[in-house]
Design a protein around this motif. Structure first.
Motif, mmCIF file in Angstrom:
data_model
loop_
_atom_site.group_PDB
_atom_site.id
_atom_site.type_symbol
_atom_site.label_atom_id
_atom_site.label_comp_id
_atom_site.label_asym_id
_atom_site.label_seq_id
_atom_site.Cartn_x
_atom_site.Cartn_y
_atom_site.Cartn_z
ATOM 1 N N GLN A 31 0.841 -1.192 0.000
ATOM 2 C CA GLN A 31 0.000 0.000 0.000
ATOM 3 C C GLN A 31 0.878 1.244 0.000
ATOM 4 O O GLN A 31 1.879 1.305 0.710
ATOM 5 C CB GLN A 31 -0.845 -0.091 1.263
ATOM 6 N N MET A 32 0.520 2.232 -0.820
ATOM 7 C CA MET A 32 1.284 3.474 -0.840
ATOM 8 C C MET A 32 1.083 4.221 0.474
ATOM 9 O O MET A 32 -0.026 4.334 0.966
ATOM 10 C CB MET A 32 0.873 4.368 -2.001
ATOM 11 N N HIS A 33 2.192 4.743 1.002
ATOM 12 C CA HIS A 33 2.164 5.469 2.264
ATOM 13 C C HIS A 33 2.428 6.946 2.010
ATOM 14 O O HIS A 33 3.452 7.314 1.440
ATOM 15 C CB HIS A 33 3.221 4.901 3.215
ATOM 16 N N ILE A 34 1.498 7.795 2.445
ATOM 17 C CA ILE A 34 1.606 9.242 2.311
ATOM 18 C C ILE A 34 1.787 9.846 3.694
ATOM 19 O O ILE A 34 1.053 9.513 4.620
ATOM 20 C CB ILE A 34 0.335 9.834 1.671
ATOM 21 N N LEU A 35 2.761 10.723 3.824
ATOM 22 C CA LEU A 35 2.905 11.521 5.043
ATOM 23 C C LEU A 35 2.425 12.923 4.707
ATOM 24 O O LEU A 35 2.961 13.578 3.824
ATOM 25 C CB LEU A 35 4.366 11.567 5.510
ATOM 26 N N TRP A 36 1.378 13.370 5.411
ATOM 27 C CA TRP A 36 0.791 14.693 5.175
ATOM 28 C C TRP A 36 1.074 15.566 6.387
ATOM 29 O O TRP A 36 0.605 15.289 7.489
ATOM 30 C CB TRP A 36 -0.708 14.563 4.947
ATOM 31 N N ILE A 37 1.835 16.619 6.171
ATOM 32 C CA ILE A 37 2.186 17.543 7.247
ATOM 33 C C ILE A 37 1.288 18.766 7.094
ATOM 34 O O ILE A 37 1.468 19.581 6.194
ATOM 35 C CB ILE A 37 3.680 17.927 7.201
ATOM 36 N N GLU A 38 0.305 18.862 7.970
ATOM 37 C CA GLU A 38 -0.775 19.854 7.846
ATOM 38 C C GLU A 38 -1.308 20.182 9.233
ATOM 39 O O GLU A 38 -1.673 19.285 9.987
ATOM 40 C CB GLU A 38 -1.891 19.261 6.973
ATOM 41 N N ASP A 39 -1.389 21.476 9.561
ATOM 42 C CA ASP A 39 -1.888 21.854 10.882
ATOM 43 C C ASP A 39 -3.389 22.111 10.909
ATOM 44 O O ASP A 39 -3.966 22.274 11.980
ATOM 45 C CB ASP A 39 -1.131 23.060 11.436
ATOM 46 N N GLU A 40 -4.061 22.122 9.769
ATOM 47 C CA GLU A 40 -5.526 22.243 9.734
ATOM 48 C C GLU A 40 -6.112 20.843 9.891
ATOM 49 O O GLU A 40 -6.274 20.104 8.918
ATOM 50 C CB GLU A 40 -5.989 22.862 8.413
ATOM 51 N N THR A 41 -6.450 20.483 11.131
ATOM 52 C CA THR A 41 -6.856 19.106 11.421
ATOM 53 C C THR A 41 -8.121 18.680 10.684
ATOM 54 O O THR A 41 -8.220 17.530 10.262
ATOM 55 C CB THR A 41 -7.035 18.888 12.936
ATOM 56 N N LYS A 42 -9.074 19.578 10.502
ATOM 57 C CA LYS A 42 -10.307 19.213 9.800
ATOM 58 C C LYS A 42 -9.991 18.821 8.347
ATOM 59 O O LYS A 42 -10.476 17.792 7.856
ATOM 60 C CB LYS A 42 -11.310 20.370 9.835
ATOM 61 N N ASP A 85 6.125 7.108 0.833
ATOM 62 C CA ASP A 85 6.319 7.177 -0.616
ATOM 63 C C ASP A 85 6.105 8.588 -1.154
ATOM 64 O O ASP A 85 6.588 8.906 -2.236
ATOM 65 C CB ASP A 85 5.334 6.230 -1.312
ATOM 66 N N LEU A 86 5.353 9.399 -0.413
ATOM 67 C CA LEU A 86 4.992 10.733 -0.876
ATOM 68 C C LEU A 86 4.827 11.643 0.333
ATOM 69 O O LEU A 86 4.286 11.235 1.358
ATOM 70 C CB LEU A 86 3.658 10.680 -1.643
ATOM 71 N N LEU A 87 5.299 12.887 0.180
ATOM 72 C CA LEU A 87 5.058 13.915 1.194
ATOM 73 C C LEU A 87 4.044 14.900 0.646
ATOM 74 O O LEU A 87 4.157 15.329 -0.506
ATOM 75 C CB LEU A 87 6.333 14.707 1.497
ATOM 76 N N ILE A 88 3.058 15.243 1.466
ATOM 77 C CA ILE A 88 2.168 16.364 1.170
ATOM 78 C C ILE A 88 2.394 17.345 2.311
ATOM 79 O O ILE A 88 2.283 16.976 3.483
ATOM 80 C CB ILE A 88 0.687 15.934 1.093
ATOM 81 N N VAL A 89 2.781 18.566 1.966
ATOM 82 C CA VAL A 89 3.127 19.529 3.010
ATOM 83 C C VAL A 89 2.413 20.851 2.808
ATOM 84 O O VAL A 89 2.231 21.308 1.683
ATOM 85 C CB VAL A 89 4.655 19.767 3.089
ATOM 86 N N ASP A 90 2.017 21.429 3.922
ATOM 87 C CA ASP A 90 1.465 22.773 3.934
ATOM 88 C C ASP A 90 2.641 23.737 3.992
ATOM 89 O O ASP A 90 3.679 23.435 4.576
ATOM 90 C CB ASP A 90 0.566 22.943 5.170
#
Length: 184
Positions: free
Chosen positions: A3-14, A50-55
């Motif tokens: 399974q692809m693993h994404i790390l999302w760094i985001e302070d807007e919890t909603k 596998d992927l970073l999503i960052v604010d």
């Protein structure tokens, strides 16, 4: 296949929870959320995503741009910048510093999913990570290429490469010596 693993760094919890729920249910991805860079570090130190999503704007003094810079030096993961900053200057800056794509808030979940797939296609992962636990490092004289760790060493010293440079070197080094075309 894993399974692809994404790390999302985001302070807007909603936003993070809504997107995480969608990506896990609709796409089958594993999404780990972190509200700050400090929260993300243990994930990056462990089973690398596998992927970073960052604010862009994060608490604690480390910005999304800072993460893109460190990513280019250390992890060399595909990155999508997700932010409310919509000026052309900001988009160009993020892309030049190391983001592979840029998505301005608010955005649609289907668009997010399509952009993830496009970035992963360009990164050569096709959206799903393959199991590589048995992959041995490639050794060519004093050069060692570790595909599992995405590391290159020459004479035992680390070599700093971009993701693209690493992929090209690994692909060339994986070819038997007689199959490489001669360079003139």
């Amino acid at each position: 296949m894993m399974q692809m693993h994404i790390l999302w760094i985001e302070d807007e919890t909603k936003l993070l929870h809504e997107c995480k729920a969608y990506l896990e249910a609709a796409e089958g991805y594993k999404v780990t959320g972190a509200a700050s860079y400090a929260e993300a570090l243990p994930v990056l130190a462990g089973d690398k995503p596998d992927l970073l999503i960052v604010d862009w704007m994060l608490p604690g003094g480390t910005t999304g741009l800072d993460i893109c810079k460190r990513n280019a030096r250390e992890w060399q993961l595909p990155v999508i910048m997700v932010t409310a900053k919509g000026d052309e200057f900001d988009k160009v800056l993020a892309l030049e510093i190391g983001a592979d794509d840029y998505l301005t808030k608010p955005f649609g979940l289907r668009e997010l999913s399509a952009r993830i797939k496009a970035v992963m296609r360009r990164a050569g992962a096709g959206g799903v990570r393959e199991e590589r636990s048995g992959e041995a490092p490639i050794r060519r004289g004093p050069l060692v290429i570790d595909g599992l760790r995405m590391e290159v060493k020459l004479d035992g010293r680390p070599v700093d490469l971009t993701r693209t440079e690493f992929q090209l070197l690994a692909k060339l080094a994986a070819q038997p010596a007689g199959l490489l075309p001669a360079c003139s």
